[in-house]
Write a protein that holds these residues in place. Structure first.
Motif, PDB file in Angstrom:
ATOM      1  N   TYR A  78      -6.499   1.134  25.595  1.00 37.70           N
ATOM      2  CA  TYR A  78      -6.988  -0.241  25.456  1.00 37.70           C
ATOM      3  C   TYR A  78      -5.800  -1.201  25.430  1.00 37.70           C
ATOM      4  CZ  TYR A  78      -9.310  -4.357  23.507  1.00 37.70           C
ATOM      5  OH  TYR A  78      -9.777  -5.636  23.304  1.00 37.70           O
ATOM      6  N   LEU A  79      -4.814  -0.887  24.590  1.00 39.72           N
ATOM      7  CA  LEU A  79      -3.641  -1.752  24.461  1.00 39.72           C
ATOM      8  C   LEU A  79      -2.799  -1.755  25.735  1.00 39.72           C
ATOM      9  CD1 LEU A  79      -2.575  -0.809  20.822  1.00 39.72           C
ATOM     10  CD2 LEU A  79      -3.856  -2.825  21.584  1.00 39.72           C
ATOM     11  N   ALA A  80      -2.748  -0.600  26.416  1.00 36.08           N
ATOM     12  CA  ALA A  80      -1.987  -0.512  27.664  1.00 36.08           C
ATOM     13  C   ALA A  80      -2.624  -1.376  28.745  1.00 36.08           C
ATOM     14  CB  ALA A  80      -1.902   0.939  28.136  1.00 36.08           C
ATOM     15  N   PHE A  81      -3.959  -1.384  28.812  1.00 31.93           N
ATOM     16  CA  PHE A  81      -4.663  -2.233  29.772  1.00 31.93           C
ATOM     17  C   PHE A  81      -4.526  -3.709  29.398  1.00 31.93           C
ATOM     18  CE2 PHE A  81      -7.640   1.571  30.483  1.00 31.93           C
ATOM     19  CZ  PHE A  81      -6.925   1.986  31.602  1.00 31.93           C
ATOM     20  N   GLU A  82      -4.480  -3.975  28.089  1.00 33.62           N
ATOM     21  CA  GLU A  82      -4.348  -5.353  27.618  1.00 33.62           C
ATOM     22  C   GLU A  82      -2.949  -5.894  27.925  1.00 33.62           C
ATOM     23  OE1 GLU A  82      -6.331  -8.603  25.745  1.00 33.62           O
ATOM     24  OE2 GLU A  82      -7.011  -6.686  26.557  1.00 33.62           O
ATOM     25  N   GLY A  83      -1.962  -4.995  27.875  1.00 36.88           N
ATOM     26  CA  GLY A  83      -0.572  -5.389  28.128  1.00 36.88           C
ATOM     27  C   GLY A  83       0.182  -5.600  26.833  1.00 36.88           C
ATOM     28  N   GLY A  84       1.409  -5.073  26.760  1.00 42.12           N
ATOM     29  CA  GLY A  84       2.191  -5.219  25.544  1.00 42.12           C
ATOM     30  C   GLY A  84       3.601  -4.710  25.730  1.00 42.12           C
ATOM     31  N   ASP A  85       4.395  -4.810  24.668  1.00 41.68           N
ATOM     32  CA  ASP A  85       5.780  -4.348  24.698  1.00 41.68           C
ATOM     33  C   ASP A  85       5.833  -2.844  24.450  1.00 41.68           C
ATOM     34  OD1 ASP A  85       6.852  -6.865  25.171  1.00 41.68           O
ATOM     35  OD2 ASP A  85       6.951  -7.373  23.045  1.00 41.68           O
ATOM     36  N   PHE A  86       6.178  -2.108  25.482  1.00 46.37           N
ATOM     37  CA  PHE A  86       6.345  -0.665  25.381  1.00 46.37           C
ATOM     38  C   PHE A  86       7.761  -0.373  24.892  1.00 46.37           C
ATOM     39  CE2 PHE A  86       2.591  -0.858  27.807  1.00 46.37           C
ATOM     40  CZ  PHE A  86       2.018   0.400  27.931  1.00 46.37           C
ATOM     41  N   GLU A  87       7.875   0.409  23.834  1.00 44.26           N
ATOM     42  CA  GLU A  87       9.179   0.729  23.278  1.00 44.26           C
ATOM     43  C   GLU A  87       9.558   2.175  23.567  1.00 44.26           C
ATOM     44  OE1 GLU A  87       9.843  -0.306  19.260  1.00 44.26           O
ATOM     45  OE2 GLU A  87       9.526  -2.448  19.612  1.00 44.26           O
ATOM     46  N   SER A  88      10.799   2.366  23.961  1.00 40.57           N
ATOM     47  CA  SER A  88      11.325   3.702  24.221  1.00 40.57           C
ATOM     48  C   SER A  88      12.331   4.054  23.136  1.00 40.57           C
ATOM     49  CB  SER A  88      11.999   3.753  25.595  1.00 40.57           C
ATOM     50  OG  SER A  88      12.664   4.988  25.783  1.00 40.57           O
ATOM     51  N   GLU A  89      12.103   5.176  22.453  1.00 39.44           N
ATOM     52  CA  GLU A  89      13.016   5.608  21.403  1.00 39.44           C
ATOM     53  C   GLU A  89      13.564   6.999  21.701  1.00 39.44           C
ATOM     54  OE1 GLU A  89      11.133   5.240  17.621  1.00 39.44           O
ATOM     55  OE2 GLU A  89      10.911   3.063  17.763  1.00 39.44           O
ATOM     56  N   ASP A  99     -15.092  -4.914  27.783  1.00 37.29           N
ATOM     57  CA  ASP A  99     -15.938  -5.628  26.827  1.00 37.29           C
ATOM     58  C   ASP A  99     -15.140  -6.234  25.671  1.00 37.29           C
ATOM     59  OD1 ASP A  99     -18.043  -4.802  28.378  1.00 37.29           O
ATOM     60  OD2 ASP A  99     -18.639  -3.144  27.051  1.00 37.29           O
ATOM     61  N   LYS A 100     -13.812  -6.024  25.686  1.00 39.74           N
ATOM     62  CA  LYS A 100     -12.926  -6.513  24.629  1.00 39.74           C
ATOM     63  C   LYS A 100     -13.327  -6.004  23.249  1.00 39.74           C
ATOM     64  CE  LYS A 100     -10.507  -8.445  27.684  1.00 39.74           C
ATOM     65  NZ  LYS A 100      -9.311  -7.688  28.140  1.00 39.74           N
ATOM     66  N   GLN A 101     -13.637  -4.708  23.202  1.00 39.39           N
ATOM     67  CA  GLN A 101     -13.958  -4.036  21.946  1.00 39.39           C
ATOM     68  C   GLN A 101     -12.830  -3.071  21.604  1.00 39.39           C
ATOM     69  OE1 GLN A 101     -18.010  -2.508  23.003  1.00 39.39           O
ATOM     70  NE2 GLN A 101     -18.640  -3.645  21.179  1.00 39.39           N
ATOM     71  N   LEU A 102     -12.000  -3.455  20.673  1.00 35.46           N
ATOM     72  CA  LEU A 102     -10.847  -2.639  20.287  1.00 35.46           C
ATOM     73  C   LEU A 102     -11.297  -1.346  19.613  1.00 35.46           C
ATOM     74  CD1 LEU A 102      -7.716  -2.424  19.829  1.00 35.46           C
ATOM     75  CD2 LEU A 102      -8.145  -3.480  17.586  1.00 35.46           C
ATOM     76  N   PRO A 103     -10.889  -0.174  20.123  1.00 36.21           N
ATOM     77  CA  PRO A 103     -11.268   1.098  19.494  1.00 36.21           C
ATOM     78  C   PRO A 103     -10.652   1.261  18.104  1.00 36.21           C
ATOM     79  CG  PRO A 103     -10.594   1.450  21.769  1.00 36.21           C
ATOM     80  CD  PRO A 103     -10.208   0.038  21.406  1.00 36.21           C
ATOM     81  N   LYS A 104     -11.370   1.944  17.263  1.00 37.06           N
ATOM     82  CA  LYS A 104     -10.888   2.266  15.923  1.00 37.06           C
ATOM     83  C   LYS A 104      -9.654   3.156  16.037  1.00 37.06           C
ATOM     84  CE  LYS A 104     -12.278   4.861  11.784  1.00 37.06           C
ATOM     85  NZ  LYS A 104     -13.367   5.669  11.163  1.00 37.06           N
ATOM     86  N   LYS A 105      -8.737   3.018  15.093  1.00 44.34           N
ATOM     87  CA  LYS A 105      -7.537   3.855  15.079  1.00 44.34           C
ATOM     88  C   LYS A 105      -7.913   5.255  14.619  1.00 44.34           C
ATOM     89  CE  LYS A 105      -2.711   3.676  13.648  1.00 44.34           C
ATOM     90  NZ  LYS A 105      -1.683   2.892  12.897  1.00 44.34           N
ATOM     91  N   ASN A 106      -7.635   6.259  15.450  1.00 45.94           N
ATOM     92  CA  ASN A 106      -8.040   7.640  15.153  1.00 45.94           C
ATOM     93  C   ASN A 106      -6.984   8.456  14.409  1.00 45.94           C
ATOM     94  OD1 ASN A 106     -10.417   7.111  16.468  1.00 45.94           O
ATOM     95  ND2 ASN A 106      -9.927   8.280  18.306  1.00 45.94           N
ATOM     96  N   TYR A 107      -5.787   7.900  14.243  1.00 49.33           N
ATOM     97  CA  TYR A 107      -4.689   8.676  13.655  1.00 49.33           C
ATOM     98  C   TYR A 107      -3.978   7.882  12.567  1.00 49.33           C
ATOM     99  CZ  TYR A 107      -5.360  10.972  18.171  1.00 49.33           C
ATOM    100  OH  TYR A 107      -5.913  11.577  19.270  1.00 49.33           O
ATOM    101  N   ARG A 108      -3.331   8.604  11.669  1.00 48.50           N
ATOM    102  CA  ARG A 108      -2.509   7.970  10.652  1.00 48.50           C
ATOM    103  C   ARG A 108      -1.181   7.548  11.284  1.00 48.50           C
ATOM    104  NH1 ARG A 108      -3.200  11.740   5.201  1.00 48.50           N
ATOM    105  NH2 ARG A 108      -5.458  11.407   4.943  1.00 48.50           N
ATOM    106  N   ALA A 109      -0.551   6.540  10.702  1.00 51.41           N
ATOM    107  CA  ALA A 109       0.697   6.015  11.257  1.00 51.41           C
ATOM    108  C   ALA A 109       1.803   7.066  11.288  1.00 51.41           C
ATOM    109  CB  ALA A 109       1.144   4.801  10.449  1.00 51.41           C
ATOM    110  N   ASN A 110       1.752   8.049  10.355  1.00 47.87           N
ATOM    111  CA  ASN A 110       2.801   9.073  10.310  1.00 47.87           C
ATOM    112  C   ASN A 110       2.470  10.309  11.148  1.00 47.87           C
ATOM    113  OD1 ASN A 110       0.770  10.136   8.759  1.00 47.87           O
ATOM    114  ND2 ASN A 110       2.047  10.621   6.966  1.00 47.87           N
ATOM    115  N   SER A 111       1.386  10.252  11.923  1.00 45.75           N
ATOM    116  CA  SER A 111       1.028  11.382  12.787  1.00 45.75           C
ATOM    117  C   SER A 111       1.977  11.441  13.972  1.00 45.75           C
ATOM    118  CB  SER A 111      -0.410  11.242  13.286  1.00 45.75           C
ATOM    119  OG  SER A 111      -0.506  10.147  14.198  1.00 45.75           O
TER     120      SER A 111
END
Length: 259
Positions: free
Chosen positions: A64-75, A217-229
């Motif tokens: 969803y965010l990739a289709f919306e467009g955003g800053d992709f970070e490479s680490e 439809d501009k319906q943001l999906p629920k986050k399925n994972y914890r931030a530390n996953s």
């Protein structure tokens, strides 16, 4: 960024008056792997099979965010970048070798699909046993290479990527071609479009359609994972994701993995 890091490290090394700090020397060399730009704005227009079946690609919110467009970070670390570059060189070398044979049909074949939107490049297409054979090249270290030989199967995400290409081309057979990074030995793993594999691809296509519809439809999906996953830690859009409500507007499952 890399040039500034190299300049600072060399400056510190010179200040040591002839004493060689090998750790700093190695860090200065590895700085050359690091890109000047680690953050880049991107807006995806289609699903990519290579990323779909690995890491954050299974997350509906990522797409969803990739289709919306955003800053992709490479680490990626210098070692990871070097490893990816070695893999690219191996692909090119094998593709060049195959190009010298009479079995090659195409190299880096463009694969597209409209619904759901899919875009990718298949490594090879060979003429074998009176038909065209889709082939994906993968490189691996010796211990993992031997495991593939002992198991006689390709890794699930390697099979998943090839199955998508096979399905789009109506191919019943394909091959995952492994190269041992240490010895350059090759090992070919045949892959068949069995009813079970076909069902997985069709389920995956339906999943992609539902994710694409959520974006339309501009319906943001629920986050399925914890931030530390692991999924979130390796996601190039994790920082963008963290700025948005975790509960989202719609609940969508993660992509089912191939067994």
């Amino acid at each position: 960024m890399a040039k500034n890091l190299l300049k600072n490290l060399l400056g510190e090394a010179r200040a040591a008056k002839g004493v060689i700090d090998t750790k700093k020397l190695i860090a200065a060399i590895e700085a050359g792997y690091l890109p000047e730009k680690t953050t880049e704005y991107k807006k995806k227009k289609s699903f990519a099979p290579s990323s779909l079946v690995y890491g954050s690609g299974e997350c509906p919110r990522y797409w969803y965010l990739a289709f919306e467009g955003g800053d992709f970070e490479s680490e990626n670390t210098p070692q990871e970048i070097a490893n990816m570059q070695n893999g690219s060189y191996a692909h090119e070398r094998i593709q060049k070798a195959v190009g010298n044979t009479d079995i090659v049909v195409s190299v880096e074949k463009k694969i597209t699909y409209d619904d759901p939107p899919i875009f990718g490049f298949q490594d090879l297409e060979l003429f074998w046993n009176d038909g065209n054979l889709p082939v994906e090249i993968k490189t691996t270290r010796d211990i993992a290479f031997q495991r593939r030989k002992d198991a006689g199967t390709a890794l699930p995400y390697h099979r998943s990527q090839l199955l998508i290409y096979m399905y789009i081309q109506h191919a019943d057979l394909g091959v995952v071609l492994y190269e041992n990074k240490d010895t350059h030995e090759l090992y070919a793993v045949p892959l068949e479009m069995t009813p079970e594999n076909k069902q997985w691809v069709e389920n995956s296509f339906e999943w992609m359609r539902s994710v694409r519809k959520a974006w339309n439809d501009k319906q943001l999906p629920k986050k399925n994972y914890r931030a530390n996953s692991k999924i979130c830690k390796t996601c190039p859009l994790s920082k963008v994701c963290a700025t948005l409500p975790s509960e989202g507007d719609i609940e969508l499952p993660s992509l089912e993995k191939l067994g």
